[in-house]
Design a protein around this motif. Sequence first.
Motif, mmCIF file in Angstrom:
data_model
loop_
_atom_site.group_PDB
_atom_site.id
_atom_site.type_symbol
_atom_site.label_atom_id
_atom_site.label_comp_id
_atom_site.label_asym_id
_atom_site.label_seq_id
_atom_site.Cartn_x
_atom_site.Cartn_y
_atom_site.Cartn_z
ATOM 1 N N ILE A 169 0.877 -1.177 0.000
ATOM 2 C CA ILE A 169 0.000 0.000 0.000
ATOM 3 C C ILE A 169 0.911 1.224 0.000
ATOM 4 O O ILE A 169 1.675 1.419 0.937
ATOM 5 C CB ILE A 169 -0.929 0.009 1.240
ATOM 6 C CG1 ILE A 169 -1.782 -1.267 1.271
ATOM 7 C CG2 ILE A 169 -1.797 1.271 1.241
ATOM 8 C CD1 ILE A 169 -2.663 -1.400 2.499
ATOM 9 N N ASN A 170 0.862 1.987 -1.072
ATOM 10 C CA ASN A 170 1.760 3.149 -1.252
ATOM 11 C C ASN A 170 3.217 2.745 -1.013
ATOM 12 O O ASN A 170 3.973 3.460 -0.358
ATOM 13 C CB ASN A 170 1.344 4.322 -0.355
ATOM 14 C CG ASN A 170 0.068 4.979 -0.867
ATOM 15 O OD1 ASN A 170 -0.413 4.670 -1.952
ATOM 16 N ND2 ASN A 170 -0.486 5.879 -0.089
ATOM 17 N N GLY A 171 3.587 1.593 -1.536
ATOM 18 C CA GLY A 171 4.979 1.156 -1.504
ATOM 19 C C GLY A 171 5.416 0.439 -0.244
ATOM 20 O O GLY A 171 6.539 -0.034 -0.159
ATOM 21 N N ILE A 172 4.519 0.325 0.760
ATOM 22 C CA ILE A 172 4.858 -0.341 2.024
ATOM 23 C C ILE A 172 4.107 -1.661 2.108
ATOM 24 O O ILE A 172 2.894 -1.713 1.868
ATOM 25 C CB ILE A 172 4.468 0.523 3.258
ATOM 26 C CG1 ILE A 172 5.037 1.939 3.144
ATOM 27 C CG2 ILE A 172 4.904 -0.160 4.554
ATOM 28 C CD1 ILE A 172 6.533 2.044 3.196
ATOM 29 N N ARG A 173 4.805 -2.724 2.472
ATOM 30 C CA ARG A 173 4.205 -4.055 2.566
ATOM 31 C C ARG A 173 3.095 -4.076 3.615
ATOM 32 O O ARG A 173 3.285 -3.637 4.742
ATOM 33 C CB ARG A 173 5.304 -5.069 2.930
ATOM 34 C CG ARG A 173 4.852 -6.509 3.077
ATOM 35 C CD ARG A 173 4.755 -7.175 1.720
ATOM 36 N NE ARG A 173 4.476 -8.584 1.853
ATOM 37 C CZ ARG A 173 5.391 -9.545 1.733
ATOM 38 N NH1 ARG A 173 6.656 -9.237 1.510
ATOM 39 N NH2 ARG A 173 5.049 -10.809 1.823
ATOM 40 N N TYR A 174 1.941 -4.595 3.215
ATOM 41 C CA TYR A 174 0.821 -4.771 4.135
ATOM 42 C C TYR A 174 1.017 -6.105 4.844
ATOM 43 O O TYR A 174 1.179 -7.137 4.190
ATOM 44 C CB TYR A 174 -0.501 -4.767 3.357
ATOM 45 C CG TYR A 174 -1.706 -5.110 4.205
ATOM 46 C CD1 TYR A 174 -2.282 -4.161 5.041
ATOM 47 C CD2 TYR A 174 -2.269 -6.383 4.176
ATOM 48 C CE1 TYR A 174 -3.389 -4.466 5.825
ATOM 49 C CE2 TYR A 174 -3.371 -6.693 4.951
ATOM 50 C CZ TYR A 174 -3.930 -5.736 5.772
ATOM 51 O OH TYR A 174 -5.018 -6.046 6.548
ATOM 52 N N SER A 175 1.018 -6.092 6.173
ATOM 53 C CA SER A 175 1.294 -7.332 6.889
ATOM 54 C C SER A 175 0.234 -7.669 7.928
ATOM 55 O O SER A 175 0.434 -8.536 8.763
ATOM 56 C CB SER A 175 2.671 -7.258 7.546
ATOM 57 O OG SER A 175 2.722 -6.111 8.376
ATOM 58 N N ASP A 176 -0.921 -6.982 7.857
ATOM 59 C CA ASP A 176 -1.994 -7.262 8.799
ATOM 60 C C ASP A 176 -2.837 -8.441 8.305
ATOM 61 O O ASP A 176 -2.482 -9.097 7.331
ATOM 62 C CB ASP A 176 -2.876 -6.019 8.969
ATOM 63 C CG ASP A 176 -2.898 -5.552 10.413
ATOM 64 O OD1 ASP A 176 -2.782 -6.420 11.292
ATOM 65 O OD2 ASP A 176 -3.042 -4.334 10.645
ATOM 66 N N HIS A 177 -3.978 -8.657 8.940
ATOM 67 C CA HIS A 177 -4.850 -9.773 8.563
ATOM 68 C C HIS A 177 -5.559 -9.478 7.249
ATOM 69 O O HIS A 177 -5.854 -8.341 6.928
ATOM 70 C CB HIS A 177 -5.874 -10.031 9.668
ATOM 71 C CG HIS A 177 -5.227 -10.487 10.937
ATOM 72 N ND1 HIS A 177 -4.719 -11.761 11.096
ATOM 73 C CD2 HIS A 177 -4.964 -9.832 12.089
ATOM 74 C CE1 HIS A 177 -4.182 -11.871 12.293
ATOM 75 N NE2 HIS A 177 -4.312 -10.708 12.927
ATOM 76 N N TRP A 178 -5.864 -10.559 6.504
ATOM 77 C CA TRP A 178 -6.569 -10.428 5.230
ATOM 78 C C TRP A 178 -8.067 -10.389 5.510
ATOM 79 O O TRP A 178 -8.789 -11.324 5.223
ATOM 80 C CB TRP A 178 -6.234 -11.599 4.307
ATOM 81 C CG TRP A 178 -4.790 -11.704 3.964
ATOM 82 C CD1 TRP A 178 -3.910 -12.636 4.409
ATOM 83 C CD2 TRP A 178 -4.036 -10.851 3.094
ATOM 84 N NE1 TRP A 178 -2.666 -12.406 3.886
ATOM 85 C CE2 TRP A 178 -2.709 -11.325 3.071
ATOM 86 C CE3 TRP A 178 -4.357 -9.721 2.337
ATOM 87 C CZ2 TRP A 178 -1.706 -10.721 2.319
ATOM 88 C CZ3 TRP A 178 -3.351 -9.119 1.588
ATOM 89 C CH2 TRP A 178 -2.050 -9.620 1.585
ATOM 90 N N ASN A 179 -8.525 -9.293 6.108
ATOM 91 C CA ASN A 179 -9.971 -9.126 6.253
ATOM 92 C C ASN A 179 -10.326 -7.691 5.892
ATOM 93 O O ASN A 179 -9.475 -6.814 5.880
ATOM 94 C CB ASN A 179 -10.468 -9.531 7.647
ATOM 95 C CG ASN A 179 -9.930 -8.631 8.744
ATOM 96 O OD1 ASN A 179 -9.898 -7.414 8.617
ATOM 97 N ND2 ASN A 179 -9.498 -9.237 9.834
ATOM 98 N N ILE A 180 -11.597 -7.500 5.591
ATOM 99 C CA ILE A 180 -12.030 -6.225 5.028
ATOM 100 C C ILE A 180 -11.799 -5.066 6.000
ATOM 101 O O ILE A 180 -11.372 -3.986 5.591
ATOM 102 C CB ILE A 180 -13.511 -6.307 4.540
ATOM 103 C CG1 ILE A 180 -13.864 -5.111 3.654
ATOM 104 C CG2 ILE A 180 -14.479 -6.460 5.693
ATOM 105 C CD1 ILE A 180 -13.269 -5.149 2.280
#
Length: 192
Positions: A169-180
């Motif tokens: 997201i904007n070049g930073i790795r998203y590492s949270d849970h895959w939920n909405i």
Amino acid sequence: MSHNISAEGTGDRNRLVVPPSERDYRQGGLHARVVLVEYGDYQCPNCGELYTLIKTIQRQPDATFPEGNDLCFVFRQFPQPQIHPQAQKAAAAALAAGAQGQFWQMHEMLFSHQQELGNGYLVEYANNLGLDISQFLQDIFKKVYMDAVNEDIESGLCSGVTAAPALFINGIRYSDHWNIEQLMAAIITASN
């Protein structure tokens, strides 16, 4: 998976090394407030779930985002043939369809039929999209898009991607849970 391995040539394995550009297939403008870049595999169940989450987010009313729905989504190929034997050919099918102006339509079809990615199905999808079938098949079997797929994989590896799905997201790795809820919260935070 070891977290102390740094990606080649970079000190930070949570940043997108190759920024989105005109060579990428994308929905939305490159200068959007929020740019999502996914490294995905069409046969991966988690990528299928992320596909559904992103579709849901893209359908959010403009009021959800402080500045309106200013979102760009980029999809890069990251097939994992060692665990998903059809993924490589599915990636080639998406790019072959893209060459005929139907990337996103094929992208949707592949994710909607993740269990049906054999050659016969790929031809059926191409046919349903009205593609030039002989061109489509020639592109796949002559491996016309292997270099493009490998470039995506390479750019992912340089950014520390070891498995799909990986989302930036904007070049930073998203590492949270895959939920909405958590994905939306991360996107809204990024848009501020």
